[in-house]
Scaffold this motif. Structure first.
Motif, PDB file in Angstrom:
ATOM      1  N   ARG A   1       0.842  -1.209   0.000  1.00  0.00           N
ATOM      2  CA  ARG A   1       0.000   0.000   0.000  1.00  0.00           C
ATOM      3  C   ARG A   1       0.869   1.248   0.000  1.00  0.00           C
ATOM      4  NH1 ARG A   1      -5.304  -0.747   3.768  1.00  0.00           N
ATOM      5  NH2 ARG A   1      -5.620   1.423   3.191  1.00  0.00           N
TER       6      ARG A   1
ATOM      7  N   THR B   1      -4.198  -4.278  -3.654  1.00  0.00           N
ATOM      8  CA  THR B   1      -3.587  -3.614  -2.498  1.00  0.00           C
ATOM      9  C   THR B   1      -2.741  -2.428  -2.952  1.00  0.00           C
ATOM     10  OG1 THR B   1      -3.576  -5.686  -1.263  1.00  0.00           O
ATOM     11  CG2 THR B   1      -2.093  -3.956  -0.482  1.00  0.00           C
TER      12      THR B   1
ATOM     13  N   ARG C   1      -5.107   0.265  -3.987  1.00  0.00           N
ATOM     14  CA  ARG C   1      -5.698   0.896  -2.804  1.00  0.00           C
ATOM     15  C   ARG C   1      -4.766   1.999  -2.282  1.00  0.00           C
ATOM     16  NH1 ARG C   1      -6.786  -3.625  -0.029  1.00  0.00           N
ATOM     17  NH2 ARG C   1      -8.729  -3.759  -1.160  1.00  0.00           N
ATOM     18  N   GLY C   2      -3.480   1.702  -2.204  1.00  0.00           N
ATOM     19  CA  GLY C   2      -2.504   2.709  -1.783  1.00  0.00           C
ATOM     20  C   GLY C   2      -2.412   3.856  -2.768  1.00  0.00           C
TER      21      GLY C   2
END
Length: 174
Positions: free
Chosen positions: A19, A47, A50-51
């Motif tokens: 992330r 993931t 998302r970051g």
């Protein structure tokens, strides 16, 4: 004409670090950028995205768009929206992706396409290709690593393709 290519390799040992890599990547991307994510199921593509969404300050939880194919996350701060596409279920190339209007949204958005390799490169000569490789149980200490929860290491190779990425220092990602 030769296509400009820059590259960086980063070892990522935890989901939080993945992330964080996405958050750092957000400092390098801008509206009009296409990011292709390649890696097996569970490698960390969502993931990382998302970051990236956190770094771009977008609205809404960034989750895998596997069943809806694409999600648009508008910016909360006036930056570019994040368009998150999952092309896993799409078998064809760009023709099958045309209904998503990526060519229309690309100039004002950061477009991230999971499983996009071989499907969307024609959208632009400039793109960032991120390949995530899992190292499950590799090496002589595999059993001990697994017991300690350290067997989920990834090697992330980030390759900038095209003139847009020529002067971008991808080493800042590591």
């Amino acid at each position: 004409m030769t296509t400009a290519i820059t590259q960086s390799r980063i070892t990522v040992s935890t989901p939080e670090r993945m992330r964080e890599l996405g958050r750092v990547l957000a400092t390098l991307v801008r509206a009009g950028d296409l990011v292709l994510l390649t890696g097996e199921l569970g490698a960390g593509k969502t993931t990382l995205t998302r970051g990236l969404g956190e770094g771009l300050g977008v609205r809404g939880a960034v989750t895998s768009p596997t069943f809806v194919i694409a999600r648009v996350h508008p910016s909360r701060s006036g930056g570019p929206p994040l368009v998150h596409v999952d092309a896993y279920r799409l078998g064809g190339g760009l023709e099958e992706m045309e209904d998503l209007d990526l060519d229309v949204t690309l100039p004002e958005s950061v477009v991230v396409v999971e499983w996009g390799e071989g499907k969307v490169e024609e959208l632009t000569e400039d793109r960032l290709h991120v390949v995530i490789e899992r190292r499950l149980g590799a090496g002589p200490d595999a059993e001990e690593q697994a017991a300690a929860g350290e067997d989920d290491e990834r090697v992330v190779t980030v390759t900038g393709v095209g003139p847009r990425w020529t002067d971008v220092d991808l080493s800042t990602l590591g």
